[in-house]
Design a protein around this motif. Sequence first.
Motif, mmCIF file in Angstrom:
data_model
loop_
_atom_site.group_PDB
_atom_site.id
_atom_site.type_symbol
_atom_site.label_atom_id
_atom_site.label_comp_id
_atom_site.label_asym_id
_atom_site.label_seq_id
_atom_site.Cartn_x
_atom_site.Cartn_y
_atom_site.Cartn_z
ATOM 1 N N UNK A 85 -15.479 -12.005 35.204
ATOM 2 C CA UNK A 85 -16.776 -12.427 36.508
ATOM 3 C C UNK A 85 -16.226 -12.032 37.883
ATOM 4 N N UNK A 86 -14.370 -12.317 38.083
ATOM 5 C CA UNK A 86 -13.618 -12.619 39.598
ATOM 6 C C UNK A 86 -13.707 -11.268 39.684
ATOM 7 N N UNK A 87 -14.317 -9.747 39.298
ATOM 8 C CA UNK A 87 -13.590 -8.307 39.680
ATOM 9 C C UNK A 87 -14.532 -8.483 40.042
ATOM 10 N N UNK A 88 -13.981 -7.224 41.472
ATOM 11 C CA UNK A 88 -14.931 -6.859 42.333
ATOM 12 C C UNK A 88 -15.545 -5.726 42.008
ATOM 13 N N UNK A 89 -16.225 -4.972 42.307
ATOM 14 C CA UNK A 89 -16.677 -3.599 41.476
ATOM 15 C C UNK A 89 -15.377 -2.119 41.850
ATOM 16 N N UNK A 90 -14.861 -2.430 43.455
ATOM 17 C CA UNK A 90 -14.241 -1.540 43.414
ATOM 18 C C UNK A 90 -12.706 -1.521 43.396
ATOM 19 N N UNK A 91 -12.482 -2.767 42.634
ATOM 20 C CA UNK A 91 -11.349 -3.415 41.960
ATOM 21 C C UNK A 91 -11.267 -2.120 40.845
ATOM 22 N N UNK A 92 -12.207 -2.555 40.239
ATOM 23 C CA UNK A 92 -12.141 -1.524 38.488
ATOM 24 C C UNK A 92 -12.270 -0.199 38.980
ATOM 25 N N UNK A 93 -12.784 0.062 39.963
ATOM 26 C CA UNK A 93 -13.125 1.241 39.800
ATOM 27 C C UNK A 93 -11.557 1.818 40.348
ATOM 28 N N UNK A 94 -10.315 1.084 41.308
ATOM 29 C CA UNK A 94 -9.525 1.207 41.720
ATOM 30 C C UNK A 94 -8.521 1.803 40.115
ATOM 31 N N UNK A 95 -8.953 0.973 39.590
ATOM 32 C CA UNK A 95 -8.109 0.446 37.821
ATOM 33 C C UNK A 95 -8.695 1.955 37.721
ATOM 34 N N UNK A 96 -9.690 2.258 37.457
ATOM 35 C CA UNK A 96 -9.957 4.009 37.351
ATOM 36 C C UNK A 96 -9.167 5.250 37.316
ATOM 37 N N UNK A 97 -9.467 4.898 38.578
ATOM 38 C CA UNK A 97 -8.646 5.539 39.617
ATOM 39 C C UNK A 97 -6.546 6.051 39.115
ATOM 40 N N UNK A 98 -6.194 4.948 38.728
ATOM 41 C CA UNK A 98 -4.524 5.129 38.522
ATOM 42 C C UNK A 98 -4.641 5.564 36.723
ATOM 43 N N UNK A 99 -6.028 5.393 36.400
ATOM 44 C CA UNK A 99 -5.869 5.851 34.726
ATOM 45 C C UNK A 99 -6.506 7.058 34.795
ATOM 46 N N UNK A 100 -6.745 7.469 35.245
ATOM 47 C CA UNK A 100 -7.162 9.023 34.960
ATOM 48 C C UNK A 100 -5.985 9.433 34.946
ATOM 49 N N UNK A 101 -5.484 9.190 36.259
ATOM 50 C CA UNK A 101 -4.343 10.271 37.054
ATOM 51 C C UNK A 101 -2.688 10.038 35.964
ATOM 52 N N UNK A 102 -2.640 9.452 35.032
ATOM 53 C CA UNK A 102 -2.179 9.308 33.998
ATOM 54 C C UNK A 102 -1.862 9.130 32.921
ATOM 55 N N UNK A 103 -3.461 9.469 32.477
ATOM 56 C CA UNK A 103 -4.270 9.686 31.313
ATOM 57 C C UNK A 103 -4.216 11.493 30.648
ATOM 58 N N UNK A 104 -3.899 11.312 29.248
ATOM 59 C CA UNK A 104 -4.524 13.074 29.300
ATOM 60 C C UNK A 104 -6.164 13.305 29.408
ATOM 61 N N UNK A 105 -6.764 12.364 29.282
ATOM 62 C CA UNK A 105 -8.144 11.919 29.270
ATOM 63 C C UNK A 105 -8.644 12.253 30.540
ATOM 64 N N UNK A 106 -7.947 12.856 31.807
ATOM 65 C CA UNK A 106 -8.460 12.096 33.210
ATOM 66 C C UNK A 106 -9.536 12.111 33.653
ATOM 67 N N UNK A 107 -10.568 13.347 32.791
ATOM 68 C CA UNK A 107 -11.907 13.980 32.592
ATOM 69 C C UNK A 107 -12.553 12.922 32.138
ATOM 70 N N UNK A 108 -12.549 11.473 32.161
ATOM 71 C CA UNK A 108 -12.892 10.700 31.263
ATOM 72 C C UNK A 108 -12.948 9.421 31.989
ATOM 73 N N UNK A 109 -13.820 8.027 32.302
ATOM 74 C CA UNK A 109 -13.860 6.608 32.918
ATOM 75 C C UNK A 109 -12.479 6.724 32.031
ATOM 76 N N UNK A 110 -11.828 6.021 33.217
ATOM 77 C CA UNK A 110 -10.742 4.957 32.815
ATOM 78 C C UNK A 110 -9.562 5.419 31.445
ATOM 79 N N UNK A 111 -9.705 6.786 31.647
ATOM 80 C CA UNK A 111 -8.866 8.167 30.733
ATOM 81 C C UNK A 111 -9.185 8.570 29.784
ATOM 82 N N UNK A 112 -10.073 7.102 29.392
ATOM 83 C CA UNK A 112 -10.222 7.119 27.854
ATOM 84 C C UNK A 112 -10.462 6.288 26.968
ATOM 85 N N UNK A 113 -9.554 5.047 27.665
ATOM 86 C CA UNK A 113 -9.344 3.947 27.277
ATOM 87 C C UNK A 113 -10.270 3.152 26.869
#
Length: 611
Positions: free
Chosen positions: A116-144
Motif C-alpha cells: 500500500x505504501x509503494x508508488x506506481x512509478x516505483x513498481x514500474x522502475x522494478x519492472x524496468x530493471x527486471x526486464x533488463x537482466x532476465x531472459x524473458x525481457x518481453x514479459x512484465x517483471x521479466x516473467x517472475x
Amino acid sequence: MEKKTIETNKELEMAWHFVENTGTNIFLTGKAGTGKTTFLRELKKNSPKNMVVLAPTGIAAINAGGVTIHSFFQLPLSPYIPGTSFHTSDDKRYQFSKKKKELIKSIDLLVIDEISMVRADLLDAVDSVMRRYRAAHHLPFGGAQLLLIGDLQQLAPVVTPETWEMMRGYYETPYFFSSHALNMTPYVNIELQKVYRQQDPLFLNLLNKIRANEADDRTLAELNKRYIPDFTPPKDSDYIILTTHNKPADDINDEKLRSIDEDAFYYTADVSGTFPETSYPAEETLVLKKGAQVMFIKNDSKGLGRYYNGMVAEITAIDGNYIKVKPKEGGNEFFIDQEKWTNSKYILNTSTNEIEEVVEGEFKQFPLRLAWAITIHKSQGLAFNHAIIDVSHSFAHGQAYVALSRCKSLEGMVLSEPITSDAIINDSCVDNFNKSAEAARPTMETLHAQEINYVAELLDELFSLAECQQSAESLYRTMAEHMYKRFPTLVENFRDMSAFLKKQMQISAAFHNQYVNMLIANADINAADLQERIHKGAAYFLEQLKPLVATINTTKPNITNKSVKTIFDDKKAALMSAISIKIQLLSYERNENVKFTPRDYLKRKAKILNK
C-alpha cells in the motif's frame, strides 16, 4: 501462524496454492489482523521457490525479514517516468555486479510487503530493471511471479506535490495498482477474511464500516460511546496513547519519564557492520527508569513466549546491567536480554543456485520503547489490549482505521476526542479499486486452470533449448569473425551445432503441443500417460545433447590474441554451462521413478544448477 492454520483458512490456503503451484501474480490483502505478515513468514520457511522479499521502507523491510526496494534494485529516490533511464552524474545505478545480475535472473518469486505504501512509478522502475537482466525481457517483471502483500485501507504512499506534478501526466493515481507493468499482466486478488486480532462482532462491524468508508452517524455514535473526557488510566494499567503526530507522543513520553522519581539508565545499541540509521528498529540510546511503561518491539527470539511485538510492560527493577519487567496484562516478572536485528542483502549461491540472505549488519538493543504514547504510524502491525486514541487531527488516508484497528476490543479503547466524519479520510480511487477487485476474486476453477498453465510453463522451461542455441550461435559468430582463416573446420562445426540446436527447438515446439494437449484433455498432472510422455521427452532430448559436450570440451584452439581469447573462453563457458545444466535437468526428469511436479522440479533445479 503454522501450516495447520493455513490449511483451515480457505483464503490463506488458496493464497498458498497460488504461490506454490502457479506462476500467477497475487495481491494478498485483508483487514488488519488477518495474518498477512505471518503468512509471509511461513512462506519463507517452506517454499521451494527462489524468493526475494522487499518492502518500501527500512523498518518495514526489517520487520518482513527482507531489504528495501530501492537498495536491492539500486534505484534513485526520485520519481521514475516510464521510458526514461536513471543515469546520474556518478552513473552507479545500473553498475550491477555479476552476482547481482545472476541473482535477479534466478528469482522465481518477488515478494513486496506493505504494498500500500509503494508508488506506481516505483513498481514500474522494478519492472524496468527486471526486464533488463532476465531472459524473458518481453514479459512484465521479466516473467517472475509477484506476491504483493498489504492493505490499501492502511498506510498510503508518500507523494509530495512536486512528485505528483511529475507523475500525474503518466499515472492515474500514485497507488501501486496504477503501475503500467502490473496492468500488463493478469493478477489475482485474494482478500483474507478471518480476523485473528478482534473477536467482538460489534467492534468488527464498526471497524469494517470505517475501513469501507461506510461510517454513518450511527457508526460514529457507537464509537463515540468510548469518548471519555479527561480519562485517567487506572494505576498499573497498560493503556497506550496513540497520536497522529510525533511531537505529542514524544512530549507525553518525556513528561511521564521525568515525573518518575528514580535514577535514569542509558543503554546504547551495539551496531556492527552496515546498518543505516534510517533503518534502526529501536532507539540508539534508550533511556529508562524503574516504573516506566514500555512496549516490546520484537517477539521473544528464544521461543519462550515471554513477550511479543506490542506487549506492554512495566520496568520493576533496573541497573546498568539488567532490566526486569512485569507484563501489564498479568504474569510473572522476568529479566530480558538484548535482541538482535539484522540488515541483510540477497546473494545467489552459485553452488546450489539458491537465493540466500547475507547479513551485512547487526543492531543489538533491548527490545523496548517508552510506551505511554506512540504515533499511529509506529503502531502499524501492533495490537493493544488498551489504548487511548485521538484521531481528531488525522491528515492521511487510512489513519483513523489503522489507529482503531490496533485495539483488540471495543472495551479496551478510549477516545480522548470524539470521532467526526472529517477524521475518516478515504481515497475514492482506493474504494473504486477495492470494489473492482472484490468482483474478481479467484475461484477454485481459476486456481486449477492456473495450476495447469504453470505445469505447462515449467515443462516449456525444461524442454526449451533456446538458451543453448543462443549461446551456440553467439560462440559461432565470434569464431566466424575472428578465427575462420585459422580454424575453418572448427568454425563450421559450431555453425552446424547452432543449426542442429535450432532444429531441435522446432522439435521441442512440436513436443510442447503434445503435452499441452494432454494437460487440456486430462487437466491432471499426475496422469500416467502425461508422466510417461515427460520421461520419454527428457530421454530423447538428453540423447541429442550429450554428444555436444565432447565437441565443446575438445575445442581448444590456440588463440594468441588475448582479448579474442577472453571473449571466446567466456562464450564457450556460457555454452557449456547452458548445455550441462540442461543435461542434468533432463537426466533427472528421465527417471521413471520421478514424478514431475512444480515443487519437485523447482527444488531439483535449485540443487543442480551451476554445480
